[in-house]
Design a protein around this motif. Structure first.
Motif, short mmCIF file in Angstrom:
data_model
loop_
_atom_site.label_atom_id
_atom_site.label_comp_id
_atom_site.label_asym_id
_atom_site.label_seq_id
_atom_site.Cartn_x
_atom_site.Cartn_y
_atom_site.Cartn_z
N LEU A 1 0.31 4.31 0.92
CA LEU A 1 -0.21 4.88 2.16
C LEU A 1 -0.74 3.77 3.06
N GLN B 1 -0.02 0.59 3.14
CA GLN B 1 1.03 -0.24 3.71
C GLN B 1 1.76 0.47 4.85
N ALA B 2 1.98 1.77 4.63
CA ALA B 2 2.67 2.53 5.68
C ALA B 2 1.83 2.57 6.96
N ARG C 1 -0.40 0.42 7.81
CA ARG C 1 -0.41 -0.93 8.38
C ARG C 1 0.83 -1.20 9.20
N GLY C 2 1.92 -0.60 8.81
CA GLY C 2 3.14 -0.77 9.58
C GLY C 2 2.92 -0.37 11.03
N LEU C 3 2.14 0.65 11.23
CA LEU C 3 1.85 1.10 12.59
C LEU C 3 0.80 0.23 13.28
N PHE D 1 0.08 -2.87 12.64
CA PHE D 1 0.35 -4.30 12.68
C PHE D 1 0.49 -4.89 14.08
N PRO D 2 1.25 -4.23 14.94
CA PRO D 2 1.42 -4.82 16.27
C PRO D 2 0.10 -5.12 16.98
N LEU E 1 2.94 -1.76 20.71
CA LEU E 1 3.87 -0.97 19.93
C LEU E 1 4.62 -0.09 20.90
N SER E 2 5.90 -0.37 21.05
CA SER E 2 6.59 0.42 22.05
C SER E 2 7.77 1.16 21.43
N ILE F 1 3.23 3.22 23.30
CA ILE F 1 3.07 4.46 22.57
C ILE F 1 1.60 4.84 22.43
N ASP F 2 1.33 6.13 22.36
CA ASP F 2 -0.02 6.60 22.09
C ASP F 2 -0.25 6.50 20.59
N LYS G 1 -1.82 9.41 18.45
CA LYS G 1 -0.87 10.49 18.23
C LYS G 1 0.14 10.10 17.16
N ALA G 2 0.65 8.88 17.26
CA ALA G 2 1.62 8.40 16.29
C ALA G 2 1.02 8.40 14.90
N LEU H 1 2.24 10.49 11.72
CA LEU H 1 2.59 9.80 10.48
C LEU H 1 1.82 10.38 9.30
#
Lengths: 197, 197
Positions: free
Chosen positions: A151, A153-154, A156-158, A160-161, A168-169, A175-176, A179-180, A184
């Motif tokens: 969880l 790591q997943a 963090r994927g979001l 990270f940027p 994060l586009s 992107i919001d 909301k993302a 997720l």
DNA sequence: TTTTCGACTCAAAAACCAAATTAGTCTAAA
DNA sequence: TTTAGACTAATTTGGTTTTTGAGTCGAAAA
């Protein structure tokens, strides 16, 4: 102790604006309105000041996270509060983190230490959330700590940027992230199939 | 065309071993057993050679990914083949990618371009997988491209450490990434609750 | 005794310059 | 059409000097 805080505050401002290397001990002394040698009465080195700042910020975030999670009524809520808090804190700290990261080619051992401390904390808190979810009968998994790791790591994927300063586009629109993150979490909890139910 | 390939191969080996900056045009010419000026007959600059290498590697990966996905019988299988292929390719290319990244302080525009091309490709392929899953009645979601985006970021969370050269560790043991990826896919598809069913 | 400071040291970084490399060109020949 | 040797201009390197800034010290103030 009060003086120490005063120095920390002065240093934090300068380092945040100009970075760690660009900020000299004289700068800090001037900002704190005292002689340079006085700084060495309270801190044993320039690095030591940074160490303390980072340690304090870490503690502040951990406290915030614990509070946030405590308010959640179920796994979903807890995870959401956790990720949002984490997230906004990171954004707030972003610049700070980046300048330091860029400058300290050689990663200092206390930064590494703090990072590890945080990793453990993240795992602990997520594991706890998952265990509570199991106790509440929400789901059943064999290895909650491993799941906590995935969880994390997943997520963090979001996020990270943010750390790298990129936006994060998606489809070339920024992107919001809240909301993302929320969507997720739905996916992670209920799976793609059921995440929109 | 054959000569061009020959040059590319020579350059690829040298750049992989010594990095882009350390590799001189004379080195490449020597390795390809031809005069330096000849290189300029086939390529307009040193950068142009790198551009071509990167473009070709990109095409090779895209081709591999398409093949891998084509063999999957359902969403689960397609996603697994996709992530595994991606993953092993990245690992193989890791060193290469890193040396170049480190050296090119200033990111070249064609690298940025290739990265964007890949982003689009990733989204396209994931979106397609999801749409096919919907057509097969496996699940139903409103915005497959957005979901593709979230999936991609989540997967990247796991593969990121490879790119930076760090090991992904959990409980201070290095982790079996294929297994982790597989479990993560389960979570993403079926949700935490059902991922072990 | 605790805290502060000005004056000092020394190692590291910046600034500078000369010499050497190397990306890229040109002309001519194979 | 393809190749190469000789050339140029720009960049990099290596070595030297100068400056900066972290950290110390001894004395004085509180």
């Amino acid at each position: 102790m009060d003086k120490k805080n005063h120095i920390i505050e002065a240093a934090k401002g300068l380092i945040g604006r100009f970075g760690f290397k660009k900020t000299t001990m004289e700068d800090i002394a001037r900002a704190a309105r005292m002689g340079k040698a006085t700084l060495y009465y309270y801190f044993k080195s320039k690095e030591d000041i940074l160490r303390e700042i980072i340690e304090r910020e870490g503690n502040r975030l951990r406290k915030k996270l614990l509070e946030a999670v405590a308010n959640g009524r179920n796994t979903r809520e807890k995870l959401e509060k956790y990720t949002f808090t984490r997230f906004h804190f990171l954004r707030e700290l972003g610049v700070y983190y980046r300048t330091i990261k860029d400058e300290l080619y050689s990663h200092l051992e206390f930064i590494e230490k703090e990072r590890k401390k945080f990793d453990r904390f993240d795992l602990d808190i997520l594991e706890k959330i998952l265990k509570e979810g199991m106790e509440a009968g929400e789901f059943k998994i064999k290895n909650p700590r491993y799941y906590a790791f995935l969880l994390l790591q997943a997520i963090r994927g979001l996020e990270f940027p943010i750390l790298t300063g990129e936006a994060l586009s998606f489809e070339s629109r920024e992107i919001d992230l809240d909301k993302a993150l929320s969507t997720l979490l739905n996916i992670l909890l209920y799976g793609i199939s059921r995440s929109e139910a």
